[in-house]
Design a protein around this motif. Structure first.
Motif, PDB file in Angstrom:
ATOM      1  N   ILE A 197      42.646  -8.031  -1.774  1.00 44.14           N
ATOM      2  CA  ILE A 197      43.905  -7.625  -1.775  1.00 44.14           C
ATOM      3  C   ILE A 197      44.860  -7.711  -3.199  1.00 44.14           C
ATOM      4  N   ALA A 198      45.141  -6.673  -3.576  1.00 40.97           N
ATOM      5  CA  ALA A 198      45.844  -6.621  -4.938  1.00 40.97           C
ATOM      6  C   ALA A 198      47.241  -7.121  -4.693  1.00 40.97           C
ATOM      7  N   LYS A 199      47.501  -7.947  -5.799  1.00 41.92           N
ATOM      8  CA  LYS A 199      48.881  -8.589  -5.766  1.00 41.92           C
ATOM      9  C   LYS A 199      50.044  -7.569  -5.960  1.00 41.92           C
ATOM     10  N   SER A 200      51.023  -7.736  -5.399  1.00 39.94           N
ATOM     11  CA  SER A 200      52.183  -6.859  -5.562  1.00 39.94           C
ATOM     12  C   SER A 200      52.681  -6.765  -7.079  1.00 39.94           C
ATOM     13  N   GLY A 201      52.544  -8.305  -7.670  1.00 38.65           N
ATOM     14  CA  GLY A 201      53.185  -8.130  -8.955  1.00 38.65           C
ATOM     15  C   GLY A 201      52.390  -7.635  -9.822  1.00 38.65           C
ATOM     16  N   MET A 202      51.158  -7.022  -9.525  1.00 44.71           N
ATOM     17  CA  MET A 202      50.524  -6.131 -10.583  1.00 44.71           C
ATOM     18  C   MET A 202      51.043  -4.582 -10.852  1.00 44.71           C
ATOM     19  N   TYR A 203      52.033  -4.558 -10.139  1.00 43.93           N
ATOM     20  CA  TYR A 203      52.710  -3.208 -10.136  1.00 43.93           C
ATOM     21  C   TYR A 203      54.163  -3.415 -10.586  1.00 43.93           C
ATOM     22  N   SER A 204      54.536  -2.281 -11.165  1.00 42.91           N
ATOM     23  CA  SER A 204      56.084  -2.266 -11.581  1.00 42.91           C
ATOM     24  C   SER A 204      57.011  -2.261 -10.460  1.00 42.91           C
ATOM     25  N   PRO A 205      58.034  -2.916 -10.169  1.00 45.93           N
ATOM     26  CA  PRO A 205      58.974  -2.850  -9.080  1.00 45.93           C
ATOM     27  C   PRO A 205      59.265  -1.363  -8.754  1.00 45.93           C
TER      28      PRO A 205
ATOM     29  N   CYS B 227      53.014  -3.564  -1.520  1.00 44.95           N
ATOM     30  CA  CYS B 227      53.813  -2.349  -2.005  1.00 44.95           C
ATOM     31  C   CYS B 227      54.010  -1.331  -0.975  1.00 44.95           C
ATOM     32  N   SER B 228      55.204  -0.743  -0.790  1.00 48.22           N
ATOM     33  CA  SER B 228      55.471   0.075   0.014  1.00 48.22           C
ATOM     34  C   SER B 228      55.129   1.811  -0.534  1.00 48.22           C
ATOM     35  N   THR B 229      55.205   1.693  -1.823  1.00 47.41           N
ATOM     36  CA  THR B 229      54.869   3.168  -2.254  1.00 47.41           C
ATOM     37  C   THR B 229      53.715   3.077  -3.777  1.00 47.41           C
ATOM     38  N   PRO B 230      52.601   2.335  -3.180  1.00 44.78           N
ATOM     39  CA  PRO B 230      51.671   2.270  -4.400  1.00 44.78           C
ATOM     40  C   PRO B 230      51.165   3.789  -4.635  1.00 44.78           C
ATOM     41  N   THR B 231      50.572   3.834  -6.111  1.00 50.32           N
ATOM     42  CA  THR B 231      49.993   4.926  -6.363  1.00 50.32           C
ATOM     43  C   THR B 231      48.453   4.964  -6.232  1.00 50.32           C
ATOM     44  N   GLN B 232      48.023   3.771  -5.691  1.00 55.55           N
ATOM     45  CA  GLN B 232      46.604   3.439  -5.212  1.00 55.55           C
ATOM     46  C   GLN B 232      46.554   2.492  -4.293  1.00 55.55           C
TER      47      GLN B 232
ATOM     48  N   GLU C  75      57.306   1.416  -9.045  1.00 56.91           N
ATOM     49  CA  GLU C  75      56.233   1.933  -8.808  1.00 56.91           C
ATOM     50  C   GLU C  75      55.884   1.372  -7.265  1.00 56.91           C
ATOM     51  N   CYS C  76      56.056  -0.064  -7.179  1.00 59.71           N
ATOM     52  CA  CYS C  76      55.549  -0.790  -6.012  1.00 59.71           C
ATOM     53  C   CYS C  76      56.332  -0.858  -4.942  1.00 59.71           C
ATOM     54  N   ARG C  77      57.401  -0.985  -5.066  1.00 56.68           N
ATOM     55  CA  ARG C  77      58.831  -1.112  -4.295  1.00 56.68           C
ATOM     56  C   ARG C  77      58.536  -2.125  -3.172  1.00 56.68           C
ATOM     57  N   PRO C  78      58.137  -3.495  -3.423  1.00 58.30           N
ATOM     58  CA  PRO C  78      57.620  -4.374  -2.561  1.00 58.30           C
ATOM     59  C   PRO C  78      58.522  -4.765  -1.245  1.00 58.30           C
ATOM     60  N   GLN C  79      57.504  -5.139  -0.207  1.00 56.76           N
ATOM     61  CA  GLN C  79      58.042  -4.995   1.006  1.00 56.76           C
ATOM     62  C   GLN C  79      57.690  -6.335   1.885  1.00 56.76           C
ATOM     63  N   ALA C  80      58.407  -7.117   2.464  1.00 61.38           N
ATOM     64  CA  ALA C  80      57.565  -8.127   3.165  1.00 61.38           C
ATOM     65  C   ALA C  80      56.726  -7.644   4.490  1.00 61.38           C
ATOM     66  N   VAL C  81      55.641  -8.114   4.826  1.00 62.13           N
ATOM     67  CA  VAL C  81      54.882  -7.507   5.727  1.00 62.13           C
ATOM     68  C   VAL C  81      54.387  -8.698   6.756  1.00 62.13           C
ATOM     69  N   ARG C  82      54.009  -8.471   7.947  1.00 63.38           N
ATOM     70  CA  ARG C  82      53.933  -9.424   8.790  1.00 63.38           C
ATOM     71  C   ARG C  82      52.378  -9.816   8.940  1.00 63.38           C
ATOM     72  N   GLY C  83      51.586  -8.681   8.543  1.00 56.44           N
ATOM     73  CA  GLY C  83      49.994  -9.144   8.518  1.00 56.44           C
ATOM     74  C   GLY C  83      49.170  -7.872   8.536  1.00 56.44           C
ATOM     75  N   LEU C  84      48.064  -7.677   9.035  1.00 55.04           N
ATOM     76  CA  LEU C  84      46.946  -6.668   8.932  1.00 55.04           C
ATOM     77  C   LEU C  84      46.755  -5.933  10.323  1.00 55.04           C
ATOM     78  N   ARG C  85      46.781  -4.736  10.220  1.00 56.66           N
ATOM     79  CA  ARG C  85      46.276  -3.945  11.268  1.00 56.66           C
ATOM     80  C   ARG C  85      44.704  -3.542  11.117  1.00 56.66           C
TER      81      ARG C  85
END
Length: 229
Positions: A176-184, A215-220, A186-196
């Motif tokens: 899992i890539a940390k959201s801090g690896m992306y610019s805000p 990240c809600s809008t990651p480029t990768q 580019e990432c637009r971070p959002q809290a998630v509950r878990g994994l499907r």
């Protein structure tokens, strides 16, 4: 009188010679023919003391020849008619969400990534199989809304067929890539509950609780998953 006796003796000798010649001709008839031809030999007479095989009753068929005695061997069709071949055991079916339990092990962190293992345990009462990599994505809210892109999956061809007996487990490495690896922006971070999670080859999903920022809008893809092993 002497002349009569001598004449009588001569007649007796003549009769004896005639008998000898007749016997000689009779013996000659039992030998080889004088012209060199073949002698007719009478056919062999069956031995009355030998046992003869009884003829089958009218309307019946004689029993088949015994292969051990030089008779004809039974054909493959006859062998199949004599008995059915045992069927090969059926292969286990694919593991499904209804018989699996999935959990996430806490792994190490480094270089902007968290490395963990998705662990699949067979809680069913039958053996089942897994092959390839699972489907994984972040979800948020009570509705399980997907956040960001699903995980990048390793090709199924890289994995072996894993058979899980009841109670056995297999794992799939997850990065899992940390959201801090992306610019805000580019990432637009959002809290998630878990994994499907979808088991390889299954269409029913499972949920693993794992709260974090995604990240809600990651480029990768922010998730990368390997084959089950």
């Amino acid at each position: 009188m002497r002349r009569i006796a001598g004449h009588t003796a001569m007649i007796g000798r003549t009769a004896m010679m005639t008998g000898v010649l007749a016997a000689g001709f009779a013996l000659a008839g039992c030998g080889a023919p004088p012209d060199g031809g073949q002698v007719d030999i009478p056919a062999a007479v069956p031995n009355p003391g030998a046992q003869q095989s009884p003829a089958p009753p009218p309307g019946t068929t004689a029993p088949p020849s015994d292969p051990a005695s030089g008779g004809e061997a039974p054909t493959s069709a006859e062998q199949q008619a004599g008995g059915s071949q045992p069927e090969a055991p059926a292969k286990p079916d694919n593991c499904t969400a209804g018989e699996l339990e999935v959990s996430l092990s806490r792994g190490d962190s480094g270089m902007g990534h968290t490395n963990s293992d998705l662990r699949f345990t067979n809680n069913g009462d039958r053996a089942c199989t897994l092959q390839g990599s699972p489907g994984v994505s972040f979800v948020a809210g009570d509705s399980g809304q997907q956040i960001g892109e699903p995980a990048e999956r390793a090709p199924k061809s890289e994995g072996q067929l894993i058979t899980l007996q009841p109670g056995e487990s297999a794992s799939s490495p997850l990065s899992i890539a940390k959201s801090g690896m992306y610019s805000p922006d580019e990432c637009r971070p959002q809290a998630v509950r878990g994994l499907r999670v979808y088991a390889p080859g299954d269409t029913a999903s499972m949920f693993v609780e794992h709260e974090q920022q995604a990240c809600s809008t990651p480029t990768q893809p922010q998730l990368t998953v390997e084959v089950v092993r």
